[in-house]
Design a protein around this motif. Structure first.
Motif, PDB file in Angstrom:
ATOM      1  N   ASN A 157       0.795  -1.243   0.000  1.00  0.00           N
ATOM      2  CA  ASN A 157       0.000   0.000   0.000  1.00  0.00           C
ATOM      3  C   ASN A 157       0.832   1.302   0.000  1.00  0.00           C
ATOM      4  O   ASN A 157       0.763   2.074   0.954  1.00  0.00           O
ATOM      5  CB  ASN A 157      -0.954   0.000   1.199  1.00  0.00           C
ATOM      6  CG  ASN A 157      -1.869  -1.195   1.192  1.00  0.00           C
ATOM      7  OD1 ASN A 157      -2.420  -1.571   0.174  1.00  0.00           O
ATOM      8  ND2 ASN A 157      -2.019  -1.821   2.361  1.00  0.00           N
ATOM      9  N   PRO A 158       1.577   1.601  -1.037  1.00  0.00           N
ATOM     10  CA  PRO A 158       1.769   0.813  -2.252  1.00  0.00           C
ATOM     11  C   PRO A 158       2.934  -0.161  -2.112  1.00  0.00           C
ATOM     12  O   PRO A 158       3.841   0.053  -1.313  1.00  0.00           O
ATOM     13  CB  PRO A 158       2.090   1.885  -3.297  1.00  0.00           C
ATOM     14  CG  PRO A 158       2.806   2.945  -2.508  1.00  0.00           C
ATOM     15  CD  PRO A 158       2.151   2.959  -1.149  1.00  0.00           C
ATOM     16  N   ALA A 159       2.889  -1.215  -2.909  1.00  0.00           N
ATOM     17  CA  ALA A 159       3.963  -2.207  -2.921  1.00  0.00           C
ATOM     18  C   ALA A 159       5.086  -1.726  -3.832  1.00  0.00           C
ATOM     19  O   ALA A 159       4.851  -1.420  -5.000  1.00  0.00           O
ATOM     20  CB  ALA A 159       3.438  -3.551  -3.408  1.00  0.00           C
ATOM     21  N   PRO A 160       6.303  -1.622  -3.332  1.00  0.00           N
ATOM     22  CA  PRO A 160       7.411  -1.189  -4.190  1.00  0.00           C
ATOM     23  C   PRO A 160       7.828  -2.274  -5.178  1.00  0.00           C
ATOM     24  O   PRO A 160       7.851  -3.458  -4.825  1.00  0.00           O
ATOM     25  CB  PRO A 160       8.528  -0.888  -3.190  1.00  0.00           C
ATOM     26  CG  PRO A 160       8.239  -1.762  -2.022  1.00  0.00           C
ATOM     27  CD  PRO A 160       6.743  -1.867  -1.939  1.00  0.00           C
ATOM     28  N   GLY A 161       8.148  -1.846  -6.384  1.00  0.00           N
ATOM     29  CA  GLY A 161       8.674  -2.790  -7.359  1.00  0.00           C
ATOM     30  C   GLY A 161      10.105  -3.171  -7.077  1.00  0.00           C
ATOM     31  O   GLY A 161      10.571  -4.237  -7.493  1.00  0.00           O
ATOM     32  N   SER A 162      10.818  -2.322  -6.333  1.00  0.00           N
ATOM     33  CA  SER A 162      12.216  -2.573  -5.985  1.00  0.00           C
ATOM     34  C   SER A 162      12.508  -1.913  -4.644  1.00  0.00           C
ATOM     35  O   SER A 162      11.863  -0.928  -4.265  1.00  0.00           O
ATOM     36  CB  SER A 162      13.166  -1.997  -7.044  1.00  0.00           C
ATOM     37  OG  SER A 162      12.879  -2.483  -8.326  1.00  0.00           O
ATOM     38  N   VAL A 163      13.499  -2.468  -3.932  1.00  0.00           N
ATOM     39  CA  VAL A 163      13.963  -1.893  -2.675  1.00  0.00           C
ATOM     40  C   VAL A 163      15.468  -1.701  -2.774  1.00  0.00           C
ATOM     41  O   VAL A 163      16.197  -2.636  -3.136  1.00  0.00           O
ATOM     42  CB  VAL A 163      13.636  -2.799  -1.473  1.00  0.00           C
ATOM     43  CG1 VAL A 163      14.042  -2.115  -0.169  1.00  0.00           C
ATOM     44  CG2 VAL A 163      12.160  -3.162  -1.444  1.00  0.00           C
ATOM     45  N   LEU A 164      15.938  -0.503  -2.447  1.00  0.00           N
ATOM     46  CA  LEU A 164      17.370  -0.189  -2.497  1.00  0.00           C
ATOM     47  C   LEU A 164      17.860   0.166  -1.100  1.00  0.00           C
ATOM     48  O   LEU A 164      17.156   0.823  -0.326  1.00  0.00           O
ATOM     49  CB  LEU A 164      17.635   0.986  -3.439  1.00  0.00           C
ATOM     50  CG  LEU A 164      17.212   0.818  -4.901  1.00  0.00           C
ATOM     51  CD1 LEU A 164      17.455   2.110  -5.667  1.00  0.00           C
ATOM     52  CD2 LEU A 164      17.967  -0.336  -5.552  1.00  0.00           C
ATOM     53  N   GLY A 165      19.074  -0.273  -0.788  1.00  0.00           N
ATOM     54  CA  GLY A 165      19.693   0.062   0.489  1.00  0.00           C
ATOM     55  C   GLY A 165      21.155   0.408   0.292  1.00  0.00           C
ATOM     56  O   GLY A 165      21.815  -0.113  -0.613  1.00  0.00           O
ATOM     57  N   GLN A 166      21.659   1.281   1.147  1.00  0.00           N
ATOM     58  CA  GLN A 166      23.050   1.746   1.081  1.00  0.00           C
ATOM     59  C   GLN A 166      23.743   1.461   2.407  1.00  0.00           C
ATOM     60  O   GLN A 166      23.123   1.535   3.470  1.00  0.00           O
ATOM     61  CB  GLN A 166      23.046   3.253   0.813  1.00  0.00           C
ATOM     62  CG  GLN A 166      24.390   3.933   1.011  1.00  0.00           C
ATOM     63  CD  GLN A 166      24.259   5.439   1.018  1.00  0.00           C
ATOM     64  OE1 GLN A 166      24.244   6.066  -0.033  1.00  0.00           O
ATOM     65  NE2 GLN A 166      24.137   6.043   2.203  1.00  0.00           N
ATOM     66  N   HIS A 167      25.041   1.137   2.346  1.00  0.00           N
ATOM     67  CA  HIS A 167      25.822   0.927   3.564  1.00  0.00           C
ATOM     68  C   HIS A 167      27.237   1.455   3.351  1.00  0.00           C
ATOM     69  O   HIS A 167      27.827   1.276   2.284  1.00  0.00           O
ATOM     70  CB  HIS A 167      25.879  -0.559   3.932  1.00  0.00           C
ATOM     71  CG  HIS A 167      26.265  -0.817   5.355  1.00  0.00           C
ATOM     72  ND1 HIS A 167      27.528  -0.562   5.848  1.00  0.00           N
ATOM     73  CD2 HIS A 167      25.549  -1.299   6.401  1.00  0.00           C
ATOM     74  CE1 HIS A 167      27.574  -0.898   7.121  1.00  0.00           C
ATOM     75  NE2 HIS A 167      26.383  -1.337   7.489  1.00  0.00           N
ATOM     76  N   VAL A 168      27.771   2.085   4.386  1.00  0.00           N
ATOM     77  CA  VAL A 168      29.137   2.610   4.309  1.00  0.00           C
ATOM     78  C   VAL A 168      30.133   1.478   4.095  1.00  0.00           C
ATOM     79  O   VAL A 168      29.905   0.335   4.472  1.00  0.00           O
ATOM     80  CB  VAL A 168      29.504   3.389   5.590  1.00  0.00           C
ATOM     81  CG1 VAL A 168      28.611   4.606   5.756  1.00  0.00           C
ATOM     82  CG2 VAL A 168      29.426   2.498   6.829  1.00  0.00           C
ATOM     83  N   PHE A 169      31.288   1.849   3.506  1.00  0.00           N
ATOM     84  CA  PHE A 169      32.324   0.855   3.202  1.00  0.00           C
ATOM     85  C   PHE A 169      33.691   1.538   3.267  1.00  0.00           C
ATOM     86  O   PHE A 169      34.146   2.143   2.288  1.00  0.00           O
ATOM     87  CB  PHE A 169      32.079   0.277   1.809  1.00  0.00           C
ATOM     88  CG  PHE A 169      32.871  -0.977   1.509  1.00  0.00           C
ATOM     89  CD1 PHE A 169      32.926  -2.016   2.410  1.00  0.00           C
ATOM     90  CD2 PHE A 169      33.544  -1.112   0.308  1.00  0.00           C
ATOM     91  CE1 PHE A 169      33.630  -3.181   2.128  1.00  0.00           C
ATOM     92  CE2 PHE A 169      34.258  -2.268   0.007  1.00  0.00           C
ATOM     93  CZ  PHE A 169      34.306  -3.308   0.918  1.00  0.00           C
TER      94      PHE A 169
END
Length: 398
Positions: A157-169
């Motif tokens: 509601n709404p459903a995402p077509g994609s999920v993105l995540g970021q992490h330090v490196f």
């Protein structure tokens, strides 16, 4: 549009640094992020957004695009670690024994910076879809805030077509990112063993049932699960990091307590390994006349970067940063609860370089001297916004 996003990111760069420093100075432990969530919510309301609580101290907010357009979700974790900071900086942690030693302050500041860009694009009629902002609690502690957010419906509601995540490196210089398609990070399970025997005087072992000896055999023998039971092409790690045998030079204790971890990149083998480990520990202890009680606390699943989405993410990152600043990563046997998102929807988890070119800020995450080259904050929000926009375009078939 890429120039517009780069311009907006530059315009908000000082704000992003200020947000990150505020968060770094006021860290909170997993599922205790009350002040952090209040601060983030206030920043979102300044943008005219309507953040809603989720999973206790988490937040979800929408930047809505045209009706019927696709949705992309972006995730940032907010919790800190029980570490005493040793950095001597103006924004040093003001909470004794608590520190943003894993970069979650960077992740949250980056997502807030991206939110500013999304609002500007929406107001200009340039946002090609809806962006769901996920500010997650409790990444560092089981059961993991991601699992709780999903259970409460953040992927609906709404459903995402994609999920993105970021992490330090910190292994990468600021200005670069890394990513890897397919299986990237490991599952993680916590192991707690109690080996019970019969203690007594160390000079009279024949009258005792030595749990220390049994524990030693179990620690060594358990490694055959990795070396002889696992497919050698499938990474697996079995490590024991805590052993307590509270006797003395001449005292054999009644029991030994052990803690460890098991990690792998395949759920079927993970379940099989649990069975092997239980049979070995209990059976070996019994063969020596002792008892081994094994508790396996199931942790995060392995993290899968959906290949097609990761390829699109890489291409978009190369557009934004240049191909020379986008690298492919090796598999990493650390664990991340973003893996829950990767099990529930097409997902991509990428790494943001934070080391300075001269080698400063190279301390690893989860250490008391971890810090970042803040030039990374000039990259994080704009890149996140560009990746989301390009993914929205791809989902819409543009």
């Amino acid at each position: 549009m890429i120039q517009t996003i780069q311009r907006l990111a530059a315009a908000h760069a000082a704000d992003t640094v200020a947000v990150r420093r505020h968060l770094h100075a006021h860290p909170e432990l997993s599922f205790e992020e009350t002040a952090t969530a209040a601060y983030v919510a206030a920043e979102l309301r300044k943008l005219g957004l309507d953040p809603q609580p989720v999973a206790g101290t988490g937040l979800v907010a929408l930047v809505e695009g045209p009706a019927g357009a696709p949705t992309v979700a972006l995730r940032a974790d907010m919790d800190a670690l029980p570490i005493q900071e040793l950095n001597n900086v103006d924004y040093k942690s003001q909470n004794p024994g608590v520190m943003h030693a894993c970069g979650h302050d960077v992740h949250t500041a980056s997502l807030l910076g991206a939110a500013r860009i999304f609002v500007a694009l929406r107001d200009a009629g340039q946002l090609p879809g809806t962006v769901k902002l996920l500010f997650q609690p409790g990444e560092e502690r089981l059961p993991g805030g991601a699992s709780l957010m999903i259970a409460e419906g953040v992927l609906e509601n709404p459903a995402p077509g994609s999920v993105l995540g970021q992490h330090v490196f910190p292994q990468l210089p600021a200005g670069k990112i890394g990513l890897r398609p397919g299986r990237y990070m490991a599952s993680t399970d916590e192991l707690y063993l109690t080996i019970k025997g019969k203690g007594g005087h160390g000079a009279m072992p024949e009258q005792n049932l030595d749990p220390v000896l049994v524990a030693a055999h179990i620690i060594v023998a358990a490694q055959q699960i990795v070396s002889r039971r696992a497919n050698p092409k499938l990474p697996s790690v079995l490590s024991f990091g805590k052993v307590i045998a509270n006797g003395a030079t001449n005292v054999i204790p009644n029991e030994v307590y052990i803690e460890g971890t098991f990690r792998t990149l395949n759920e079927e083998w993970r379940n099989e390994a649990h069975q092997h480990l239980r049979q070995l520990c209990e059976g070996l202890a019994a063969s020596m006349g002792a008892v081994c009680e094994l508790e396996i606390r199931r942790g995060y699943p392995y993290l899968e970067n959906e290949p097609a989405l990761t390829a699109r993410t890489r291409a978009a990152a190369e557009e934004y940063l240049g191909p020379e600043n986008v690298v492919e990563l090796d598999q990493w046997m650390a664990a991340e609860d973003f893996a829950y998102f990767s099990q529930a929807a097409p997902a991509c988890f990428y790494r943001l370089g934070t080391r300075a070119p001269d080698g400063r800020f190279a301390a690893s995450v989860h250490t008391p001297t971890f810090d970042i080259d803040e030039k990374a904050l000039a990259v994080g929000p704009g890149l996140m916004a560009w990746l989301a926009v390009r993914e929205l375009q791809a989902l819409a078939g543009q």
